[in-house]
Design an enzyme around this catalytic site. Structure first.
Site, short mmCIF file in Angstrom:
data_model
loop_
_atom_site.label_atom_id
_atom_site.label_comp_id
_atom_site.label_asym_id
_atom_site.label_seq_id
_atom_site.Cartn_x
_atom_site.Cartn_y
_atom_site.Cartn_z
N HIS A 1 7.28 29.03 29.28
CA HIS A 1 7.93 28.34 28.16
C HIS A 1 6.88 27.97 27.11
CE1 HIS A 1 11.15 26.71 31.19
NE2 HIS A 1 11.20 28.02 31.06
C1 LIG Z 1 9.70 35.30 33.21
C2 LIG Z 1 10.37 34.35 32.28
C3 LIG Z 1 11.39 33.55 32.75
C4 LIG Z 1 12.02 32.66 31.88
N1 LIG Z 1 13.11 31.97 32.31
C5 LIG Z 1 13.81 31.23 31.44
C6 LIG Z 1 15.05 30.64 31.83
O1 LIG Z 1 15.53 30.84 32.93
N2 LIG Z 1 15.71 29.87 30.92
C7 LIG Z 1 15.20 29.62 29.66
O2 LIG Z 1 15.80 28.86 28.92
N3 LIG Z 1 14.05 30.21 29.28
C8 LIG Z 1 13.37 31.02 30.11
N4 LIG Z 1 12.25 31.66 29.70
C9 LIG Z 1 11.75 31.39 28.33
C10 LIG Z 1 12.54 32.09 27.26
O3 LIG Z 1 12.85 33.41 27.61
C11 LIG Z 1 11.68 32.04 26.00
O4 LIG Z 1 11.48 30.70 25.68
C12 LIG Z 1 12.34 32.74 24.83
O5 LIG Z 1 12.51 34.10 25.11
C13 LIG Z 1 11.48 32.57 23.59
O6 LIG Z 1 12.13 33.21 22.51
P1 LIG Z 1 11.33 33.67 21.24
O7 LIG Z 1 12.29 34.22 20.28
O8 LIG Z 1 10.43 32.59 20.82
O9 LIG Z 1 10.36 34.85 21.75
P2 LIG Z 1 10.64 36.11 22.64
O10 LIG Z 1 11.96 36.06 23.25
O11 LIG Z 1 9.46 36.22 23.54
O12 LIG Z 1 10.64 37.33 21.60
C14 LIG Z 1 9.53 37.72 20.84
C15 LIG Z 1 9.60 39.22 20.60
O13 LIG Z 1 8.76 39.55 19.51
C16 LIG Z 1 8.12 40.78 19.75
N5 LIG Z 1 6.90 40.84 18.93
C17 LIG Z 1 5.79 40.09 19.04
N6 LIG Z 1 4.89 40.41 18.09
C18 LIG Z 1 5.45 41.40 17.36
C19 LIG Z 1 5.01 42.16 16.22
N7 LIG Z 1 3.83 41.94 15.65
N8 LIG Z 1 5.84 43.12 15.74
C20 LIG Z 1 7.07 43.35 16.29
N9 LIG Z 1 7.52 42.66 17.37
C21 LIG Z 1 6.73 41.69 17.89
C22 LIG Z 1 7.84 40.72 21.24
O14 LIG Z 1 7.61 42.01 21.76
C23 LIG Z 1 9.10 40.05 21.77
O15 LIG Z 1 10.06 41.00 22.13
C24 LIG Z 1 11.59 32.55 30.53
C25 LIG Z 1 10.57 33.37 30.06
C26 LIG Z 1 9.98 34.27 30.92
C27 LIG Z 1 8.90 35.16 30.39
#
Ligand SMILES: Cc1cc2nc3c(=O)[nH]c(=O)nc-3n(C[C@H](O)[C@H](O)[C@H](O)COP(=O)(O)OP(=O)(O)OC[C@H]3O[C@@H](n4cnc5c(N)ncnc54)[C@H](O)[C@@H]3O)c2cc1C
Length: 766
Positions: free
Chosen positions: A697
């Site tokens: 997280h």
């Molecule tokens: C193993 C695991 C278990 C989890 N379990 C839970 C759960 O059960 N419940 C919960 O609430 N949360 C959970 N989380 C946390 C939750 O998934 C994250 O908090 C959430 O996905 C964050 O969202 P985000 O949009 O910030 O980033 P992300 O969902 O990580 O998305 C970011 C995306 O941007 C892309 N990216 C990065 N840089 C670039 C670039 N320069 N150009 C193009 N693309 C790029 C990445 O490849 C990625 O696909 C878990 C996370 C993990 C890893």
């Protein structure tokens, strides 16, 4: 290849059910005879000698009666105890290390291995153990010539010697990578001989003609850029989708015009893409990861982790205390996460909206957004069947009279797959790849470019404030490695690369707000384990089976003054388990692994006050005293729960293998043990005992703030420095949240993107 290695490869076992093997990128492909790791033959000899000492053959007579009987009844277990680390090709371990691990840690490993190839270097790192007392010529031995028994003693010393940091870091890295590889590697039939021994099975699903040929949910909107040899093909496909595109043949570059570009397709980016596209804007989504669908998932821990996680799942804090897990595939974290779908607690909404004055969290609108999010991703609280670890958490709490809550999830009540960390093979978990991004594509207004990395935001001067007019990106063709340059002009740019990547994109583009990259929260984790042998157990199944999180215990109820401490259960494949498990001796690590399937874990997370920073790919993070105390409080509670549930033995992940046998234990003994439980530092510390844990997280390192001094972006997610530039992922959350962040991230993105859509509509009308 030596005979032992061949024997390991030819051993059949470690079954995987089903005939399908999944996408080639999600399977091992270590067939080559030439490697790119750059380690010399003598380095590899030293590496092999270390691996051998980490996993030496264990004589039957050294096992206790229970384990001995188990081994005698199980051929796989017998050959597991007989096998040694040198059965694995050091080339393969070295290749994984060199190509996947953080470059700095690889450098440390290189230095240590090189020193060990010399006698004096061995003396320096290992001390007088390398003196050959029986045979006085030659006097000093190099590491690989020292007896196995003495090599094991050297590793035990390295484990504790904080004043020998190079050796300790190298030991930690080699142990983690080697054991991860040992327990995740498979042959071409998706078999690993150790799996039968430790009771692990992989369900890769049955071949199904219907799903095999069914159109992928995002087919009509996706362009997998690395598959296209030249930019002309991409250009044509973009034109077919109604976008304006220019091609520069000389530079192999494309210029695309759209209304909105969304960078990243995870929890934040997916929602933003849907809302913007449904409002009628022409949207381009850039995602650096690949697109996979359920039939592609191999559920194999090793290759899936390397392919679908940021930095191969091996990015760590500077002190090695925490390893980051973050998704990097189409759908981001929502594809690999554990489905827990908890709403933002009321106290946090109040804190963010009232105390911090962040506009987007105005109670009514934000609550309505959460409802829409939960509805779209089908959140349910019903559970038909609980898995092994969750049964234990629930039973332990019941026995202690503690409250235990059902975890709402974005999967159905029947969902029982334990491998969602590597993409949900059943297709039941509703990540953004099968919900929001489908909405975006179905609106006929969105195109998704995968394997396409955003490199720099295009910022132009616009009076006092800059203006963002798009982004440059690149994509490398898989077949011929040519690089395609892509420039996107957009009226609005939405950055949603996740908390580890968003700050880098903003700062390399020239943005200077001091909050960019600062204020990182990680919900730090410590884990407790309990061993529950099958005999006479009320809990059935294995640790890796069943929905990952269905029960949860709050050590303190959330309110605005008490920091939240939460206990939940993790998904730990055998590779991750082996990489994290404290190593105290070769026989101990084998015994712990032999108990893998019946070892239940509870992890404690806290709403952290401590903050970190992400700068040029390095993550620094420090817990406060209060965080450490909360972690210890949670860890003690987790151990108590495991004991109450009937564990035969419990323990922590401290490097000395801290544990307690529970049979017939008295309250005073338990108290005495719990008193000694602490929150150890990382491997890079001046402390004999250390720990290594993971966190999933990340949030807060481009936080929203009422003023430029308080946040990197304003209360609507827009950059203070650049007009028409928004951040729309977990990095905008103003503080640590205290509960799993998916619903909060999606709801925040929902509010930010709805407002952008309204502003754009207004702009068009004016
Ligand atoms: C193993 C695991 C278990 C989890 N379990 C839970 C759960 O059960 N419940 C919960 O609430 N949360 C959970 N989380 C946390 C939750 O998934 C994250 O908090 C959430 O996905 C964050 O969202 P985000 O949009 O910030 O980033 P992300 O969902 O990580 O998305 C970011 C995306 O941007 C892309 N990216 C990065 N840089 C670039 C670039 N320069 N150009 C193009 N693309 C790029 C990445 O490849 C990625 O696909 C878990 C996370 C993990 C890893």
């Amino acid at each position: 290849m030596n005979a032992e290695i061949r024997e390991r490869r030819e051993m059949v076992g470690g079954t995987s059910r089903g005939k399908k093997k999944g996408h080639p990128l999600l399977r091992w492909s270590m067939k080559q005879e030439s490697f790119s790791h750059g380690f010399s033959q003598s380095d590899l000899q030293a590496l092999s000698a270390i691996c051998d000492a980490i996993m030496p053959p264990v004589p039957l007579q050294s096992l206790d009666l229970d384990m001995k009987l188990k081994v005698l009844r199980n051929d796989a277990l017998l050959s597991f105890f007989k096998s040694s680390g040198s059965h694995v090709r050091p080339d393969e371990v070295a290749e994984v290390m060199a190509t996947k691990a953080m470059p700095l840690t690889v450098t440390v490993v290189r230095i240590v291995l090189r020193l060990l190839t010399f006698r004096l270097g061995t003396l320096l790192l290992c001390g007088f153990v390398c003196l050959d007392k029986e045979n006085w010529s030659p006097l000093l031995l190099k590491f690989s010539d020292i007896s196995l028994e003495k090599r094991e003693k050297v590793l035990q010393k390295w484990n504790t010697q904080w004043y020998n940091p190079l050796a300790r870091i190298a030991f930690m890295m080699i142990k983690a990578i080697f054991l991860f590889y040992y327990f995740t590697w498979t042959n071409e039939n998706t078999e690993n001989p150790a799996w039968d021994a430790i009771g692990y099975t992989v369900d890769i699903g049955e071949e199904n003609e219907n799903t095999e040929h069914k159109e992928r949910p995002l087919e009509k909107g996706i362009i997998e850029t690395a598959k296209e040899d030249d930019v002309t093909a991409i250009k044509q496909r973009l034109i077919n989708k109604g976008l304006k595109v220019k091609e520069d043949k000389e530079t192999n570059a494309l210029k695309i015009e759209c209304d909105a570009v969304v960078i990243g397709s995870g929890c934040g980016g997916g929602v933003a893409a849907a809302n913007l596209a449904k409002s009628g804007l022409k949207v381009i989504v850039l995602e650096k990861g690949n697109y996979f669908v359920p039939r592609d998932y191999s559920t194999l821990e090793g290759p899936s982790m390397f392919e679908m996680f940021e930095a191969n799942g091996l990015l760590m804090t500077h002190d090695g205390r925490f390893r980051f897990m973050a998704g990097s595939t189409l759908g981001g974290g929502s594809v690999v996460n554990w489905a827990a779908s908890l709403k933002t607690p009321d106290a946090i909404i109040d804190e963010w909206s009232k105390d911090r004055g962040v506009a987007i969290f105005a109670r009514e609108e934000y609550t309505a957004a959460m409802e829409s999010v939960c509805e779209r991703i089908g959140v349910t609280e019903r559970v038909i069947r609980e898995g092994f670890q969750n049964q234990i958490l629930r039973r332990g709490c019941d026995k202690l009279g503690l409250d235990v809550t059902v975890v709402p999830r974005n999967s159905s009540e029947e969902h029982y797959c334990g491998s969602c960390s590597f993409g949900c093979k059943t297709g039941d978990k509703r990540g953004t790849d099968i919900t929001w991004l489908v909405d975006a594509v179905d609106s006929n207004n969105a195109v998704i470019l995968t394997q396409c990395r955003a490199e720099k935001l295009i910022l132009v001067n616009n009076g006092r404030r800059k203006k963002c007019v798009g982004v440059t990106a690149s994509s490398t063709t898989t077949s011929n490695k040519t690089v395609k340059k892509i420039e996107i002009s957009a009226k609005v740019t939405v950055v949603a690369c996740g908390s580890l990547m968003t700050p880098g994109l903003l700062s390399t583009s020239g943005l200077k707000n001091p909050n960019i990259g600062r204020g990182l929260h990680i919900h730090p984790i410590l884990m407790a384990w309990g061993y529950f042998p099958e005999k006479n157990s009320e809990f059935n199944g294995a640790a890796h089976e069943g929905e990952i999180m269905t029960s949860l215990h709050y050590v303190f109820e959330m309110d605005s003054t008490t920091p939240n401490i939460t206990l939940e259960t993790p998904a730990l494949g055998p590779g991750t388990f082996a990489a994290l498990v404290p190593w105290v001796s070769g026989s101990d690590v084998k015994k712990r692994l032999a108990k893998y399937a019946r070892t239940s874990h509870i992890f404690v997370t806290v709403r952290d006050e401590g903050v970190g920073e992400v700068k040029e790919g390095i993550v620094k993070y420090k817990l406060t005293k209060a965080d450490e105390e909360n972690l210890v409080t949670g860890l003690r509670r987790a151990l108590r729960i495991l004991v109450a549930a009937g564990a035969e033995e419990v323990g922590t992940y401290r490097s000395d293998g801290q544990r307690l046998k529970c049979d017939g234990i008295k309250e005073e003994d338990l108290e005495e043990f719990l008193e000694k439980v602490d929150a150890p530092a990382g491997v890079v510390s001046m402390s004999e005992r250390w720990t290594h844990s993971f966190t999933a997280h990340q949030m807060g390192c481009c936080r929203m703030g009422k003023t430029e001094r308080e946040g990197a972006v304003d209360g609507y997610g827009e950059s203070w420095e650049a007009e028409d530039l928004y951040v729309c992922d977990a990095s905008v959350l103003p503080t640590a949240l205290g509960v799993n962040p998916m619903i909060t991230t999606q709801s925040t993105a929902y509010c930010i993107s709805k407002r952008i859509a309204e502003l754009m509509k207004k702009r068009k009308q004016d």
